[in-house]
Design a protein around this motif. Structure first.
Motif, PDB file in Angstrom:
ATOM      1  N   THR A  17     -54.724 -31.404  15.764  1.00 58.04           N
ATOM      2  CA  THR A  17     -53.862 -31.476  14.592  1.00 58.04           C
ATOM      3  C   THR A  17     -52.741 -32.484  14.856  1.00 58.04           C
ATOM      4  O   THR A  17     -52.145 -32.487  15.938  1.00 58.04           O
ATOM      5  CB  THR A  17     -53.258 -30.098  14.275  1.00 58.04           C
ATOM      6  OG1 THR A  17     -54.313 -29.150  14.102  1.00 58.04           O
ATOM      7  CG2 THR A  17     -52.418 -30.135  13.003  1.00 58.04           C
TER       8      THR A  17
ATOM      9  N   PHE B 122     -49.246 -34.436  12.944  1.00 58.62           N
ATOM     10  CA  PHE B 122     -48.292 -34.327  11.839  1.00 58.62           C
ATOM     11  C   PHE B 122     -47.388 -35.554  11.840  1.00 58.62           C
ATOM     12  O   PHE B 122     -46.959 -36.016  12.901  1.00 58.62           O
ATOM     13  CB  PHE B 122     -47.444 -33.061  11.998  1.00 58.62           C
ATOM     14  CG  PHE B 122     -46.660 -32.672  10.783  1.00 58.62           C
ATOM     15  CD1 PHE B 122     -47.147 -31.734   9.886  1.00 58.62           C
ATOM     16  CD2 PHE B 122     -45.412 -33.245  10.518  1.00 58.62           C
ATOM     17  CE1 PHE B 122     -46.424 -31.381   8.746  1.00 58.62           C
ATOM     18  CE2 PHE B 122     -44.689 -32.908   9.385  1.00 58.62           C
ATOM     19  CZ  PHE B 122     -45.191 -31.970   8.506  1.00 58.62           C
TER      20      PHE B 122
ATOM     21  N   ALA C  93     -50.143 -27.009   9.100  1.00 58.60           N
ATOM     22  CA  ALA C  93     -50.455 -27.615  10.396  1.00 58.60           C
ATOM     23  C   ALA C  93     -50.426 -26.572  11.512  1.00 58.60           C
ATOM     24  O   ALA C  93     -51.257 -26.600  12.429  1.00 58.60           O
ATOM     25  CB  ALA C  93     -49.468 -28.746  10.691  1.00 58.60           C
TER      26      ALA C  93
END
Length: 551
Positions: free
Chosen positions: A418, A420, A408
């Motif tokens: 991105t 997570f 990531a």
């Protein structure tokens, strides 16, 4: 109900499907088209070779029948089924296998070309040894979230990952080529199912998560995928990429194949009965399995080099891990007596053997001692599960958590959106005597285990039918699944898990410094710098420890 389902015309011919509907007031009817060929049967002289595009058929293909699974070892599947029960709503039992497996299923709420729905292509996991895309019923994920779901098979084990050398007819990575061929099929046909070929998200879990990220690194898939979701698997992990050469030699020896030239070896392998081929591979588990490699075609460099030099596809990326990745189903084989409470020596021996595969010229016993010392506070000395828990935490961090964070971080550094997650939500039937009396329980310290998240993302609580073993989903399980599907399908539609259907908590964008993420549970919350001490341990300290103890 097939009479209510439109007969579709696609590139290769006509299809007849059927309709179904999830068990929720928000669900709309879903059109199911199963067992659609996207590649020629990889049998006979096509076995072990790159897949070839399917051929047209005459008449109307009956797409109401379940797909065949790729050839694989059923014993492992039966072992996992004791902990991971699935509803067999599509009529695809594990024994239903065939080499003619390059087939896919499509689930869609609309077959109007003007619908332009987001498309999600599933890459099933299974440690490269197995994988049954055909057991996943997309009725809830599709019908409750207005997306098209495509679930293709790929060849597993040696059939999908054997390499006879970069310059041979079998350079490796056939399984990845199978998925790429399926993605080409999606590009050419998905409009007929109401899908948008310019809005395709690949999503995979476990080995499927690894393959998802590898496809983000392949020049062959660059124009075929537009977003990616990788769950519980990264090719930056130490045991999931680049292996298989020694395993190939063991395989050839077990089959009494003494040829040295790749073409001669291939000819012999194509003559082996498939059941014999599967039987001799039962010992090739975990780091000993056939794996993706740098083949020079599908994957042109190591995942580490591709990631560190910013050569991944510049697309939105969502990834994450469970909090108990190696505390449940992945720990029941190794180490010895895990469920009873392993000893320090038993746990140490497992890690030493694993490290020797990658660091053969290192005093691995000393390296393992240093790493295990970093986990000494996991449990009290008088806790009989202390070393079982150390194994779970150490394996989980080194194989799943840290590689996912590193991945990531690399993707975010490319200025790509991105996201997570860290999921901590356990499934009750693995922790109850009354819920699922026929399902095996997991140890009390196991929360969200490896393999749990597909239940939530696929909306299995809303799929009609019964789970085996008397198991059932609680109301909290169902509501969490509803929320998880919203986040993930929002991302598939827009590249942002917060944009689209309303969600309860804002999912922060991940960045390389604060590493902000979402903790997924009944009450999600934003957090940052997950396992920062262990990220430092494995990315900064570990290389130094290995160098210090190298011969």
């Amino acid at each position: 109900m097939s009479q209510d389902c439109p007969t579709l015309q696609i590139k290769d011919g006509k299809l007849k499907g059927f309709m179904s509907q999830a068990d929720d007031p928000s669900a709309v009817p879903v059109y199911n088209y199963l067992n659609i060929p996207f590649g020629k049967p990889p049998t006979g002289k096509r076995r072990f070779l790159a897949p070839e595009k399917s051929e047209p058929w005459d008449g109307i293909l009956d797409a109401t029948k379940p797909t065949h699974h790729p050839p694989q070892d059923n014993e492992i599947g039966h072992m996992y089924a004791d902990y991971l029960p699935m509803k067999d709503t599509l009529g695809a039992p594990t024994e239903r296998q065939s080499e003619d497996c390059l087939r896919l299923n499509v689930f869609t709420p609309s077959v109007e070309k003007s619908s332009k729905l987001a498309v999600m292509v599933w890459i099933v996991g299974g440690g490269y040894m197995r994988g049954m895309a055909g057991i996943y019923d997309g009725v809830a994920l599709s019908g409750m979230n207005n997306v098209v779901i495509v679930s293709p098979n790929y060849r597993a084990n040696a059939l999908g990952f054997l390499s006879l050398g970069k310059n041979s007819k079998v350079p490796g990575n056939n399984a990845l080529r199978d998925i790429i061929l399926a993605l080409e099929w999606v590009r050419d046909n998905i409009e007929s199912f109401g899908g948008d070929p310019s809005n395709v998200t690949i999503f995979g879990e476990s080995a499927g998560g690894v393959m998802t990220e590898l496809l983000m690194m392949s020049p062959l898939s660059r124009d075929l995928i537009h977003k990616a979701i990788s769950m519980s698997g990264s090719p930056l992990a130490p045991t999931v990429f680049g292996g298989g050469e020694a395993t190939r030699e063991v395989l050839l020896k077990a089959l009494n194949i003494n040829a040295s030239e790749p073409d001669a070896i291939l000819e012999k392998l194509q003559e082996v009965p498939v059941d014999v081929l599967i039987e001799v591979q039962k010992k090739f588990y975990g780091p000993y399995a056939f794996q993706p490699i740098v083949d020079g075609h599908v994957i042109t460099d190591t995942p580490e080099n591709i990631s560190s030099t910013g050569q991944r596809h510049k697309i939105p990326f969502l990834t994450g891990v469970c909090d108990s990745e190696c505390a449940g189903i992945l720990a029941f084989v190794l180490p010895p007596r895990y469920i009873e409470g392993s000893s320090k020596e038993e746990v140490k021996a497992v890690f030493e053997e694993a490290f020797k595969l990658r660091h053969p010229n290192t005093a691995c016993d000393k390296v393992v001692d240093r790493l295990m010392a970093a986990y000494s506070d996991v449990a009290a000395d008088n806790d009989k599960y202390k070393y079982s828990r150390i194994y779970a935490e150490m394996a989980g961090d080194s194989i799943f958590v840290v590689p996912a964070i590193v991945s990531a971080t690399a993707h975010s550094a490319m200025q790509c959106p991105t996201y997570f997650y860290y999921i901590t939500k356990p499934i009750e039937f693995n922790h109850s005597e009354s819920n699922g009396p026929g399902i095996k329980n997991k140890l009390d310290f196991v929360k969200c285990d490896h393999g749990d998240i597909p239940y939530y993302i696929w909306g299995v609580p809303f799929v009609k039918g019964e789970l085996p073993g008397g198991a059932w989903f609680t109301e909290k399980d169902a509501e969490f699944s509803r929320l998880a599907m919203k986040y993930f399908t929002n991302f598939a539609k827009t590249g942002n898990p917060n944009k689209g259907s309303d969600v309860s908590v804002e999912w922060p964008v991940f960045d390389p410094v604060s590493k902000r993420h979402l903790v997924l549970d009944d009450e999600p919350k934003a957090d940052q710098n997950l396992h920062a001490d262990k990220v430092k341990l494995y990315t900064v300290d570990f290389p130094k420890i290995v160098a210090e103890h190298s011969k």
